[in-house]
Design a protein around this motif. Sequence first.
Motif, mmCIF file in Angstrom:
data_model
loop_
_atom_site.group_PDB
_atom_site.id
_atom_site.type_symbol
_atom_site.label_atom_id
_atom_site.label_comp_id
_atom_site.label_asym_id
_atom_site.label_seq_id
_atom_site.Cartn_x
_atom_site.Cartn_y
_atom_site.Cartn_z
ATOM 1 N N MET A 44 10.286 -21.197 12.866
ATOM 2 C CA MET A 44 10.895 -21.761 14.077
ATOM 3 C C MET A 44 11.571 -20.675 14.896
ATOM 4 S SD MET A 44 12.394 -25.400 12.573
ATOM 5 C CE MET A 44 13.927 -25.078 13.300
ATOM 6 N N LEU A 45 12.275 -19.776 14.233
ATOM 7 C CA LEU A 45 12.965 -18.705 14.937
ATOM 8 C C LEU A 45 11.958 -17.766 15.596
ATOM 9 C CD1 LEU A 45 15.790 -17.647 15.515
ATOM 10 C CD2 LEU A 45 15.619 -16.263 13.454
ATOM 11 N N GLY A 46 10.878 -17.452 14.893
ATOM 12 C CA GLY A 46 9.837 -16.606 15.462
ATOM 13 C C GLY A 46 9.164 -17.265 16.652
ATOM 14 N N GLY A 47 8.885 -18.554 16.559
ATOM 15 C CA GLY A 47 8.274 -19.291 17.667
ATOM 16 C C GLY A 47 9.197 -19.349 18.867
ATOM 17 N N PHE A 48 10.476 -19.551 18.626
ATOM 18 C CA PHE A 48 11.430 -19.592 19.728
ATOM 19 C C PHE A 48 11.522 -18.235 20.417
ATOM 20 C CE2 PHE A 48 15.864 -19.428 21.338
ATOM 21 C CZ PHE A 48 15.763 -20.458 22.268
ATOM 22 N N THR A 49 11.510 -17.171 19.631
ATOM 23 C CA THR A 49 11.561 -15.819 20.191
ATOM 24 C C THR A 49 10.309 -15.541 21.016
ATOM 25 O OG1 THR A 49 12.860 -15.100 18.292
ATOM 26 C CG2 THR A 49 11.808 -13.378 19.604
ATOM 27 N N ALA A 50 9.153 -15.940 20.516
ATOM 28 C CA ALA A 50 7.900 -15.741 21.262
ATOM 29 C C ALA A 50 7.917 -16.545 22.556
ATOM 30 C CB ALA A 50 6.718 -16.145 20.391
ATOM 31 N N MET A 51 8.457 -17.761 22.494
ATOM 32 C CA MET A 51 8.532 -18.590 23.694
ATOM 33 C C MET A 51 9.443 -17.944 24.746
ATOM 34 S SD MET A 51 9.800 -22.531 24.089
ATOM 35 C CE MET A 51 11.500 -22.097 23.806
ATOM 36 N N LEU A 52 10.576 -17.430 24.307
ATOM 37 C CA LEU A 52 11.473 -16.759 25.243
ATOM 38 C C LEU A 52 10.828 -15.503 25.833
ATOM 39 C CD1 LEU A 52 15.018 -16.986 23.639
ATOM 40 C CD2 LEU A 52 14.155 -18.179 25.638
ATOM 41 N N GLY A 53 10.108 -14.761 25.014
ATOM 42 C CA GLY A 53 9.412 -13.574 25.498
ATOM 43 C C GLY A 53 8.344 -13.932 26.519
ATOM 44 N N GLY A 54 7.588 -14.979 26.240
ATOM 45 C CA GLY A 54 6.567 -15.437 27.188
ATOM 46 C C GLY A 54 7.178 -15.915 28.484
ATOM 47 N N PHE A 55 8.284 -16.620 28.381
ATOM 48 C CA PHE A 55 8.966 -17.096 29.586
ATOM 49 C C PHE A 55 9.487 -15.922 30.412
ATOM 50 C CE2 PHE A 55 12.768 -18.959 31.713
ATOM 51 C CZ PHE A 55 12.089 -19.890 32.493
ATOM 52 N N GLY A 56 10.043 -14.917 29.735
ATOM 53 C CA GLY A 56 10.532 -13.731 30.440
ATOM 54 C C GLY A 56 9.390 -12.985 31.118
ATOM 55 N N ALA A 57 8.249 -12.886 30.434
ATOM 56 C CA ALA A 57 7.090 -12.223 31.029
ATOM 57 C C ALA A 57 6.599 -12.995 32.254
ATOM 58 C CB ALA A 57 5.979 -12.093 29.996
ATOM 59 N N MET A 58 6.567 -14.317 32.157
ATOM 60 C CA MET A 58 6.136 -15.138 33.280
ATOM 61 C C MET A 58 7.089 -14.965 34.476
ATOM 62 S SD MET A 58 5.659 -19.264 33.503
ATOM 63 C CE MET A 58 7.412 -19.535 33.489
ATOM 64 N N LEU A 59 8.385 -14.909 34.202
ATOM 65 C CA LEU A 59 9.339 -14.686 35.288
ATOM 66 C C LEU A 59 9.142 -13.306 35.924
ATOM 67 C CD1 LEU A 59 12.672 -16.201 33.931
ATOM 68 C CD2 LEU A 59 11.168 -17.109 35.708
ATOM 69 N N GLY A 60 8.824 -12.311 35.103
ATOM 70 C CA GLY A 60 8.554 -10.979 35.635
ATOM 71 C C GLY A 60 7.329 -10.960 36.522
ATOM 72 N N VAL A 61 6.279 -11.637 36.107
ATOM 73 C CA VAL A 61 5.053 -11.705 36.915
ATOM 74 C C VAL A 61 5.322 -12.448 38.221
ATOM 75 C CG1 VAL A 61 2.733 -12.727 36.996
ATOM 76 C CG2 VAL A 61 3.477 -11.468 34.964
ATOM 77 N N MET A 62 6.085 -13.547 38.146
ATOM 78 C CA MET A 62 6.413 -14.295 39.365
ATOM 79 C C MET A 62 7.252 -13.436 40.324
ATOM 80 S SD MET A 62 7.243 -18.100 37.901
ATOM 81 C CE MET A 62 8.004 -18.597 39.417
ATOM 82 N N ALA A 63 8.240 -12.721 39.764
ATOM 83 C CA ALA A 63 9.088 -11.881 40.609
ATOM 84 C C ALA A 63 8.261 -10.783 41.270
ATOM 85 C CB ALA A 63 10.217 -11.270 39.776
ATOM 86 N N HIS A 64 7.303 -10.233 40.524
ATOM 87 C CA HIS A 64 6.455 -9.195 41.125
ATOM 88 C C HIS A 64 5.532 -9.817 42.197
ATOM 89 C CE1 HIS A 64 4.230 -5.486 41.315
ATOM 90 N NE2 HIS A 64 3.074 -6.156 41.115
ATOM 91 N N GLY A 65 5.015 -11.017 41.936
ATOM 92 C CA GLY A 65 4.127 -11.692 42.893
ATOM 93 C C GLY A 65 4.846 -12.073 44.191
ATOM 94 N N PHE A 66 6.093 -12.456 44.078
ATOM 95 C CA PHE A 66 6.867 -12.824 45.266
ATOM 96 C C PHE A 66 7.574 -11.616 45.889
ATOM 97 C CE2 PHE A 66 6.982 -17.176 43.242
ATOM 98 C CZ PHE A 66 6.204 -17.788 44.228
ATOM 99 N N HIS A 67 7.276 -10.430 45.364
ATOM 100 C CA HIS A 67 7.838 -9.161 45.859
ATOM 101 C C HIS A 67 9.359 -9.143 45.785
ATOM 102 C CE1 HIS A 67 3.840 -8.036 47.150
ATOM 103 N NE2 HIS A 67 3.730 -9.198 47.797
ATOM 104 N N TRP A 68 9.889 -9.734 44.711
ATOM 105 C CA TRP A 68 11.328 -9.684 44.498
ATOM 106 C C TRP A 68 11.707 -8.379 43.804
ATOM 107 C CZ3 TRP A 68 11.667 -15.213 42.071
ATOM 108 C CH2 TRP A 68 11.502 -16.166 43.091
ATOM 109 N N LEU A 69 10.743 -7.755 43.174
ATOM 110 C CA LEU A 69 10.996 -6.496 42.452
ATOM 111 C C LEU A 69 10.341 -5.346 43.185
ATOM 112 C CD1 LEU A 69 10.449 -7.536 38.737
ATOM 113 C CD2 LEU A 69 12.605 -7.255 39.920
#
Length: 69
Positions: A44-69
């Motif tokens: 469960m802890l590993g799955g939660f960590t992977a989910m948070l990592g995936g969410f962070g990666a998705m936010l990074g891709v969105m920020a790059h796509g919207f030219h926030w970074l």
Amino acid sequence: MEARVAVLEQISRTTAAALDRIERRLDAVVTEQRADFRWLFGIMLGGFTAMLGGFGAMLGVMAHGFHWL
């Protein structure tokens, strides 16, 4: 009277042996459940960590796509 006492003593010995076997089995079950819980908690802890990592990666891709970074 002596025969009755002997029967009661025999019943007492068998009951004590049965209780000893039950106690050993119960200890084994508790140990097994503890190990299973630790494994499940790790998954469960590993799955939660992977989910948070995936969410962070998705936010990074969105920020790059919207030219926030």
